[in-house]
Design a protein around this motif. Structure first.
Motif, PDB file in Angstrom:
ATOM      1  N   TYR A   1       0.814  -1.274   0.098  1.00 46.31           N
ATOM      2  CA  TYR A   1       0.197   0.055   0.016  1.00 46.31           C
ATOM      3  C   TYR A   1       0.887   1.367  -0.117  1.00 46.31           C
ATOM      4  CZ  TYR A   1       0.069   2.020   4.534  1.00 46.31           C
ATOM      5  OH  TYR A   1       0.714   2.813   5.874  1.00 46.31           O
ATOM      6  N   SER A   2       2.095   1.134   0.547  1.00 44.63           N
ATOM      7  CA  SER A   2       3.006   2.268   0.351  1.00 44.63           C
ATOM      8  C   SER A   2       4.195   2.196  -0.327  1.00 44.63           C
ATOM      9  CB  SER A   2       3.414   2.764   1.987  1.00 44.63           C
ATOM     10  OG  SER A   2       3.682   3.745   2.022  1.00 44.63           O
ATOM     11  N   ALA A   3       4.991   3.052  -0.638  1.00 50.49           N
ATOM     12  CA  ALA A   3       6.105   3.266  -1.175  1.00 50.49           C
ATOM     13  C   ALA A   3       7.264   3.649  -0.648  1.00 50.49           C
ATOM     14  CB  ALA A   3       5.705   4.103  -2.604  1.00 50.49           C
ATOM     15  N   TYR A   4       8.470   3.698  -1.026  1.00 47.64           N
ATOM     16  CA  TYR A   4       9.722   4.016  -0.492  1.00 47.64           C
ATOM     17  C   TYR A   4      10.277   4.915  -1.290  1.00 47.64           C
ATOM     18  CZ  TYR A   4       8.643   0.150   2.771  1.00 47.64           C
ATOM     19  OH  TYR A   4       7.965  -0.631   3.896  1.00 47.64           O
ATOM     20  N   LEU A   5      11.544   5.552  -0.988  1.00 46.13           N
ATOM     21  CA  LEU A   5      12.351   6.542  -1.796  1.00 46.13           C
ATOM     22  C   LEU A   5      12.639   5.617  -3.136  1.00 46.13           C
ATOM     23  CD1 LEU A   5      13.956   9.456   0.085  1.00 46.13           C
ATOM     24  CD2 LEU A   5      12.462   9.488  -1.605  1.00 46.13           C
ATOM     25  N   THR A   6      13.553   4.602  -2.661  1.00 42.59           N
ATOM     26  CA  THR A   6      14.093   3.623  -3.520  1.00 42.59           C
ATOM     27  C   THR A   6      13.609   2.124  -3.364  1.00 42.59           C
ATOM     28  OG1 THR A   6      16.115   3.337  -1.985  1.00 42.59           O
ATOM     29  CG2 THR A   6      16.265   5.002  -3.565  1.00 42.59           C
ATOM     30  N   GLU A   7      14.067   1.378  -4.270  1.00 43.10           N
ATOM     31  CA  GLU A   7      13.532  -0.054  -4.051  1.00 43.10           C
ATOM     32  C   GLU A   7      14.768  -1.192  -4.294  1.00 43.10           C
ATOM     33  OE1 GLU A   7      10.670  -2.160  -6.618  1.00 43.10           O
ATOM     34  OE2 GLU A   7      11.920  -1.544  -8.424  1.00 43.10           O
TER      35      GLU A   7
ATOM     36  N   ALA B   1       8.760  14.731   6.212  1.00 47.45           N
ATOM     37  CA  ALA B   1       8.047  14.372   7.278  1.00 47.45           C
ATOM     38  C   ALA B   1       8.022  12.795   7.598  1.00 47.45           C
ATOM     39  CB  ALA B   1       6.454  15.089   7.244  1.00 47.45           C
ATOM     40  N   SER B   2       8.076  12.111   6.538  1.00 46.20           N
ATOM     41  CA  SER B   2       8.078  10.575   6.647  1.00 46.20           C
ATOM     42  C   SER B   2       9.434  10.270   7.165  1.00 46.20           C
ATOM     43  CB  SER B   2       7.702  10.183   5.380  1.00 46.20           C
ATOM     44  OG  SER B   2       6.556  10.340   4.892  1.00 46.20           O
ATOM     45  N   LEU B   3      10.437  10.798   6.826  1.00 47.62           N
ATOM     46  CA  LEU B   3      11.796  10.341   7.290  1.00 47.62           C
ATOM     47  C   LEU B   3      11.929  10.847   8.610  1.00 47.62           C
ATOM     48  CD1 LEU B   3      14.066  10.769   4.001  1.00 47.62           C
ATOM     49  CD2 LEU B   3      12.884   8.832   4.831  1.00 47.62           C
ATOM     50  N   ASN B   4      11.564  12.146   8.952  1.00 53.82           N
ATOM     51  CA  ASN B   4      11.832  12.719  10.351  1.00 53.82           C
ATOM     52  C   ASN B   4      10.955  12.088  11.355  1.00 53.82           C
ATOM     53  OD1 ASN B   4      13.655  14.684   9.722  1.00 53.82           O
ATOM     54  ND2 ASN B   4      12.304  16.049   9.211  1.00 53.82           N
ATOM     55  N   TYR B   5      10.026  11.273  10.887  1.00 54.94           N
ATOM     56  CA  TYR B   5       9.185  10.676  11.756  1.00 54.94           C
ATOM     57  C   TYR B   5      10.092   9.708  12.734  1.00 54.94           C
ATOM     58  CZ  TYR B   5       5.110   7.858  13.405  1.00 54.94           C
ATOM     59  OH  TYR B   5       4.203   7.034  14.222  1.00 54.94           O
ATOM     60  N   HIS B   6      11.052   9.052  12.068  1.00 50.86           N
ATOM     61  CA  HIS B   6      11.786   7.969  12.661  1.00 50.86           C
ATOM     62  C   HIS B   6      13.065   8.653  13.355  1.00 50.86           C
ATOM     63  CE1 HIS B   6       9.393   4.827  10.509  1.00 50.86           C
ATOM     64  NE2 HIS B   6       9.374   5.847   9.370  1.00 50.86           N
ATOM     65  N   ARG B   7      13.191   9.961  13.433  1.00 53.68           N
ATOM     66  CA  ARG B   7      14.419  10.236  14.117  1.00 53.68           C
ATOM     67  C   ARG B   7      13.983  11.652  14.991  1.00 53.68           C
ATOM     68  NH1 ARG B   7      16.186  14.777  10.881  1.00 53.68           N
ATOM     69  NH2 ARG B   7      18.103  15.013  11.850  1.00 53.68           N
ATOM     70  N   GLY B   8      14.993  12.011  15.841  1.00 55.04           N
ATOM     71  CA  GLY B   8      14.859  13.217  16.989  1.00 55.04           C
ATOM     72  C   GLY B   8      14.438  12.450  18.205  1.00 55.04           C
ATOM     73  N   GLU B   9      14.254  13.401  19.280  1.00 59.53           N
ATOM     74  CA  GLU B   9      14.311  13.002  20.655  1.00 59.53           C
ATOM     75  C   GLU B   9      13.064  12.217  20.755  1.00 59.53           C
ATOM     76  OE1 GLU B   9      16.240  14.247  23.628  1.00 59.53           O
ATOM     77  OE2 GLU B   9      17.744  14.264  21.919  1.00 59.53           O
TER      78      GLU B   9
ATOM     79  N   THR C   1      15.530   1.920   1.303  1.00 62.23           N
ATOM     80  CA  THR C   1      14.741   0.826   1.060  1.00 62.23           C
ATOM     81  C   THR C   1      14.488   0.112   2.380  1.00 62.23           C
ATOM     82  OG1 THR C   1      16.557  -0.850   1.086  1.00 62.23           O
ATOM     83  CG2 THR C   1      15.925   0.270  -0.954  1.00 62.23           C
ATOM     84  N   ASP C   2      14.815   0.500   3.585  1.00 60.05           N
ATOM     85  CA  ASP C   2      14.441  -0.276   4.824  1.00 60.05           C
ATOM     86  C   ASP C   2      13.023   0.151   5.117  1.00 60.05           C
ATOM     87  OD1 ASP C   2      15.521  -0.878   7.819  1.00 60.05           O
ATOM     88  OD2 ASP C   2      13.590   0.417   7.815  1.00 60.05           O
ATOM     89  N   TYR C   3      12.330  -1.280   5.515  1.00 58.42           N
ATOM     90  CA  TYR C   3      10.968  -1.249   5.327  1.00 58.42           C
ATOM     91  C   TYR C   3      10.222  -0.266   6.321  1.00 58.42           C
ATOM     92  CZ  TYR C   3      11.913  -4.039   9.495  1.00 58.42           C
ATOM     93  OH  TYR C   3      12.592  -4.555  10.914  1.00 58.42           O
ATOM     94  N   HIS C   4      10.816   0.305   7.342  1.00 55.35           N
ATOM     95  CA  HIS C   4      10.224   1.362   8.133  1.00 55.35           C
ATOM     96  C   HIS C   4       9.830   2.460   7.363  1.00 55.35           C
ATOM     97  CE1 HIS C   4      12.378  -1.227  10.971  1.00 55.35           C
ATOM     98  NE2 HIS C   4      11.415  -1.173  11.751  1.00 55.35           N
ATOM     99  N   LEU C   5      10.706   2.817   6.435  1.00 53.78           N
ATOM    100  CA  LEU C   5      10.880   4.432   5.941  1.00 53.78           C
ATOM    101  C   LEU C   5       9.848   4.455   4.670  1.00 53.78           C
ATOM    102  CD1 LEU C   5      14.586   4.718   5.884  1.00 53.78           C
ATOM    103  CD2 LEU C   5      13.123   5.250   7.743  1.00 53.78           C
ATOM    104  N   THR C   6       8.507   4.331   5.038  1.00 47.81           N
ATOM    105  CA  THR C   6       7.617   4.403   4.051  1.00 47.81           C
ATOM    106  C   THR C   6       7.189   5.969   3.875  1.00 47.81           C
ATOM    107  OG1 THR C   6       5.826   4.328   5.659  1.00 47.81           O
ATOM    108  CG2 THR C   6       6.164   2.248   4.611  1.00 47.81           C
ATOM    109  N   ILE C   7       6.773   6.392   2.704  1.00 51.24           N
ATOM    110  CA  ILE C   7       6.406   7.840   2.236  1.00 51.24           C
ATOM    111  C   ILE C   7       4.851   7.761   2.601  1.00 51.24           C
ATOM    112  CG2 ILE C   7       6.577   9.550   0.651  1.00 51.24           C
ATOM    113  CD1 ILE C   7       9.224   8.591   1.749  1.00 51.24           C
ATOM    114  N   LEU C   8       4.774   8.585   3.714  1.00 52.88           N
ATOM    115  CA  LEU C   8       3.323   8.893   3.833  1.00 52.88           C
ATOM    116  C   LEU C   8       2.994  10.230   3.953  1.00 52.88           C
ATOM    117  CD1 LEU C   8       3.558   6.770   7.149  1.00 52.88           C
ATOM    118  CD2 LEU C   8       2.134   6.077   5.106  1.00 52.88           C
ATOM    119  N   PRO C   9       1.585  10.654   3.927  1.00 50.49           N
ATOM    120  CA  PRO C   9       1.208  12.215   3.685  1.00 50.49           C
ATOM    121  C   PRO C   9       1.769  12.867   5.027  1.00 50.49           C
ATOM    122  CG  PRO C   9      -0.587  10.767   3.435  1.00 50.49           C
ATOM    123  CD  PRO C   9       0.511   9.845   3.707  1.00 50.49           C
ATOM    124  N   ALA C  10       2.296  13.908   4.781  1.00 51.99           N
ATOM    125  CA  ALA C  10       2.720  15.132   5.980  1.00 51.99           C
ATOM    126  C   ALA C  10       1.421  15.360   6.489  1.00 51.99           C
ATOM    127  CB  ALA C  10       3.497  16.212   5.549  1.00 51.99           C
ATOM    128  N   LYS C  11       1.298  15.754   7.920  1.00 53.20           N
ATOM    129  CA  LYS C  11       0.396  16.376   8.663  1.00 53.20           C
ATOM    130  C   LYS C  11       0.616  17.805   8.770  1.00 53.20           C
ATOM    131  CE  LYS C  11      -1.528  12.783  11.883  1.00 53.20           C
ATOM    132  NZ  LYS C  11      -1.432  12.500  13.376  1.00 53.20           N
TER     133      LYS C  11
END
Lengths: 550, 318
Positions: free
Chosen positions: A105-111, A158-166, A206-216
């Protein structure tokens, strides 16, 4: 194709052709499969080659059409490892079920492509500065979310930043630890700054966590709505039960031949195989190895037995006696009978390991001499370490890999020949990752596949890595690892990884008995290309995107 | 009759106290399990830092009594909380699955109870005949085999060798009733085979027990046919133990079906409970267990009421 017109006549039945005829015939079929030839042209060539009209027509339907992707049908997949607690939140992805659905259902930057190369997905192209400390990704302008909105750089950031930071609790946090800033440059470009050079950065995407999702609007991403930008959109999703999807017509790529895709979670191996045999599902993501030979006999079923980068490791704490002595480590490495383990525990569905956590299908794999099972060598190293015999505990549990305990017992038996006594400790499966792994000096671990050597080695072999499971701290290895990470010159990089892999093999603290194959099964009317990706089950979890019905 | 209402009200009150005690025990048991949700969700990816952060976000860093009281406070306001793993409302998570479980249990019961009664009465009637022995051997064999084995056997013969019934029971909410019955036939049959023996043997034993009573002998002596002796004279007095065992088996049909759910891939409540325990998802575990406990309490109450109603001596006690 011209010269074929005056070529030898070939008989219409492929079974009675001679070699030359077969070759020509195969060439025609191959060209047709690659869309180089239409049905009309195919018929002309076949007639010119001496086939009758009827024979040509039947060849087209049997050989060519079956391997030419065509649209239609509902693809039903029987999933293993799906749980009612599985969430669509990409930070929590862990189960096979979540990973398969995420790629659909989702996509990544690369595959990772079907040939295990790096290919574009949401990103069209990418480039680095000479030190590989800055990466620029150009997005595919046609990429859209299921709600019709364009995928913009803002969403990617937003999608990538979701996995980093404090605040982030994502399991992918460590992966992005070198990232200092991710910013949008206009709508179609994303710029990533790194604290140190990472030549593999596009692979990491391509890591499976890093899906591209709509930013809020207020920051963060919207995973709750189930809107993605992949080939299929979710119609109905019930975690741990089933997920129904239908084709996303605005998808930016080729493929997605099925009209609909339906995942059904079938955790019981027996039920899964039954469902495949009765035709309730078209494909299953894992088969029971014990009955694989029986399943293979079924004429309606095809097995995909794919070597993968997923390794079984037996890490030893290199800073703790007796494993602090490299000769003890080597003695243990020579005492394990890898082929026997693959034959008896894995029923042949594995690739022999060589104590290097880089599998043959990864880039930069170095072909080092295979370490044999050699009790005499083991005794020699044990003597060199000043010991006659050795007694160690090895912790394992079957929930990490079915047959883990048996595998360790087999190791223990084969090690007896060299005077090593391995006491296999069966640990409770609850809390194995918290209480045994990284805690006990010698234990059984299974790793998911990682795309590149840098990714894998930095995660579990770098001196300062949180998951340095063997506490191995080799200065030269760490030097090479850091240097190779930022090296953009392929030849130099290759050389560095070669040396690093030799160090892993001869000095490292990890025994790698085998790499695990993905063993999936499908009904014969489900077709796929000549190669399937080895990153995840079912063609890198992209069966819905790449496969089709005959 | 007022007595009966008083008994029911009193028992319901005790039931609530029991549920409260059960909830404390469940909470304690989940606490005793090694690890917590943060570790289970993050699995191999759990670093100390992320575990700490996730615990703080989910409120798992509070002390156990504090968490229990917070949960209990919510329950008194009719709010069973959210699943910690999927962030969904517990009620919306359990609702459809519990109705699936209930449907399967009722389906199985609708076949098993009449079947067991019939077999039990017939076995008592033709005691020690070949029919009696065959029924006993058959039902005892079925109950002695584990459910998953019975399930696999049924799948092998009724779904693979003879494709009459679907092997997968993956139902959807909008499925037609008859289609649903067809899809659920094999799991329902599995459960029928598992519970019939107990009820049938109890019916048979209860009736045979009474056949030695003087009043039965009297009936026989005055020339009443054997089947009438059993149905009219013996059965009314045998109801109490039969109702009891039926209630017990109904409770089992609701609470003991995890294996059947797994084998037939049926989205019932058992699988939800198992997954939630694995992930230490306390609010879901608690809600599932309370539903199971309430099922037992209510069915036991129903059995007692049934026994009282069927026995005039209990109804009109001095």
């Amino acid at each position: 194709m011209k010269e074929r017109n005056e070529s030898t006549k070939i008989r219409s039945d492929p079974k009675v052709m001679n070699n030359k005829e077969k070759q020509i015939f195969e060439e025609i079929v191959r060209d047709s499969q690659k869309h180089k030839v239409t049905r009309r042209e195919f018929m002309q060539f076949s007639m010119a080659a001496g086939l009758t009209m009827a024979a040509g027509a039947s060849l087209w339907t049997n050989e060519v059409a079956a391997s030419t992707p065509k649209r239609g049908g509902t693809f039903r997949i029987g999933l293993h490892d799906g749980n009612t607690t599985d969430s669509l939140d990409p930070a929590t992805y862990q189960s096979v079920g979540q990973i398969q659905i995420a790629h659909t259902y989702s996509a990544y930057l690369t595959e990772i492509t079907a040939n295990n190369k790096l290919g574009p997905d949401v990103a069209d192209s990418w480039e680095a500065n000479p030190t590989a400390t800055q990466w620029i990704f150009k997005l595919n302008p046609n990429a859209t979310f299921h709600n019709g909105n364009k995928v913009t750089a803002k969403d990617v950031v937003a999608s990538l930043n979701y996995h980093r930071g404090e605040e982030a609790t994502s399991a992918a946090k460590a992966l992005l630890s070198t990232v200092t800033e991710i910013r949008a440059d206009g709508d179609g470009t994303v710029v990533v700054d790194l604290s140190s050079g990472v030549a593999d950065f596009p692979w990491l995407m391509t890591d499976y966590h890093l899906t591209i999702l709509p930013a809020k609007d207020g920051g963060g991403v919207d995973w709750e709505s189930g809107i993605g930008c992949g080939p299929y959109k979710i119609v109905n999703h019930e975690a741990g039960v089933s997920t129904e999807l239908t084709r996303h017509d605005g998808w930016h790529r080729e493929g997605a031949y099925f009209d609909e895709v339906r995942f059904t979670v079938i955790n019981d191996p027996n039920a899964r195989q039954t469902a495949l045999m009765t035709g309730d599902v078209d494909s299953i993501t894992s088969t029971d190895l014990k009955t694989l030979a029986l399943l293979q006999r079924n004429p309606d079923i095809a097995i995909d037995n794919t070597p993968s980068g997923s390794a079984i490791t037996l890490p030893m704490f290199c800073d703790q006696a007796p494993f602090d002595n490299v000769d003890v480590r080597l003695a243990l490495k020579y005492s394990i009978n890898r082929q026997e383990i693959i034959d008896k525990i894995m029923f042949g569905t594995g690739t022999v390991g060589n104590d290097v956590h880089v599998s043959p299908n990864m880039p930069y794999y170095a072909e080092l001499e295979q370490r044999p099972y050699d009790p005499d060598q083991a005794k020699f190293h044990l003597k060199k370490a000043g010991m006659d015999k050795l007694s160690v505990n090895l912790s394992a549990t079957d929930s990490v890999y079915p047959g883990a305990v048996d595998m360790c017992v087999l190791f223990s038996e084969s090690a007896k020949a060299s005077g090593i006594d391995i006491n296999v400790v069966r640990e409770p499966s609850d809390g194995y990752w918290s209480n045994v792994w990284l805690q006990k000096p010698f234990c059984f671990v299974k790793w998911g596949a990682r795309p590149t050597p840098d990714n894998m080695l930095s995660l579990a072999y770098a001196a300062d890595a949180a998951w340095n499971e063997s506490h191995w701290k080799n200065p030269r290895f760490n030097e090479l690892l850091v240097a190779a990470r930022a090296e953009l010159d392929e030849a130099k990089r290759s050389e560095m990884y070669h040396e690093a892999q030799m160090l892993c093999k001869d000095d490292g603290g990890t025994i790698i008995p085998a790499f695990v194959n993905f063993v999936c099964a499908r009904r014969k009317n489900v077709m796929h290309g000549p190669s399937v990706a080895s990153s995840w089950e079912n063609d890198g979890a992209r069966a819905a995107h790449r496969w089709w019905f005959a | 009759m007022n007595d009966l209402v008083a008994i029911v009200v009193k028992r319901l009150g005790f039931g609530l106290v029991t549920l409260l005690a059960v909830s404390i025990i469940i909470f304690g048991a989940v606490e005793l399990l090694p690890g917590d949700l943060a570790q289970a969700v993050l699995g191999q990816g759990a670093t100390e830092e992320t575990v700490r952060e996730l615990r703080a976000q989910l409120g798992l860093d509070r002390s156990p009594p504090e968490r229990y009281l917070a949960w209990l406070g919510g329950v008194f306001q009719g709010d069973f909380g959210q699943s910690l793993a999927s962030k969904k409302d517990v009620a919306s998570l359990i609702g459809p699955r519990f109705s699936n479980t209930l449907f399967l249990a009722l389906y199985a019961a609708a076949i098993a109870v009449p079947l067991a009664m019939f077999l039990g009465i017939a076995a008592a009637l033709y005691r020690n005949s070949w029919f009696d022995r065959a029924t006993n051997v058959g039902t005892l064999t079925a109950i002695s085999s584990p459910e998953f084995f019975v399930g696999y056997i049924l799948i092998l013969f009724l779904a693979i060798k003879n494709p009459w019934f679907p092997a997968l029971s993956n139902v959807t909410p909008d499925m037609a009733f008859t289609e649903r019955l067809n899809r659920l036939f094999l799991p329902a049959m599995t459960m029928v085979l598992v519970v019939t023996a107990h009820m049938m043997r109890m019916t048979r034993a209860a009736i045979i027990n009474l056949l030695a009573s003087p009043y039965i002998e009297m009936a026989r002596l005055k020339g009443v046919p054997q089947y009438k002796v059993i149905v009219k004279h013996a059965l009314p007095n045998a109801w109490a133990p039969i109702i009891n065992v039926v209630a017990l088996n109904l409770a089992y049909l609701i609470t003991g079906v995890v294996l059947v759910e797994v084998v037939f891939v049926y989205p019932g409540i058992g699988q939800l409970l198992v997954d939630s325990v694995t992930k230490r998802d306390f609010p879901v575990v608690q809600a599932c267990c309370l539903i199971f406990a309430a099922t037992y309490i209510l069915l036991n109450l129903a059995a007692d009421v049934g026994a009282i109603v069927s026995n005039p001596r209990l109804r009109h006690r001095k």
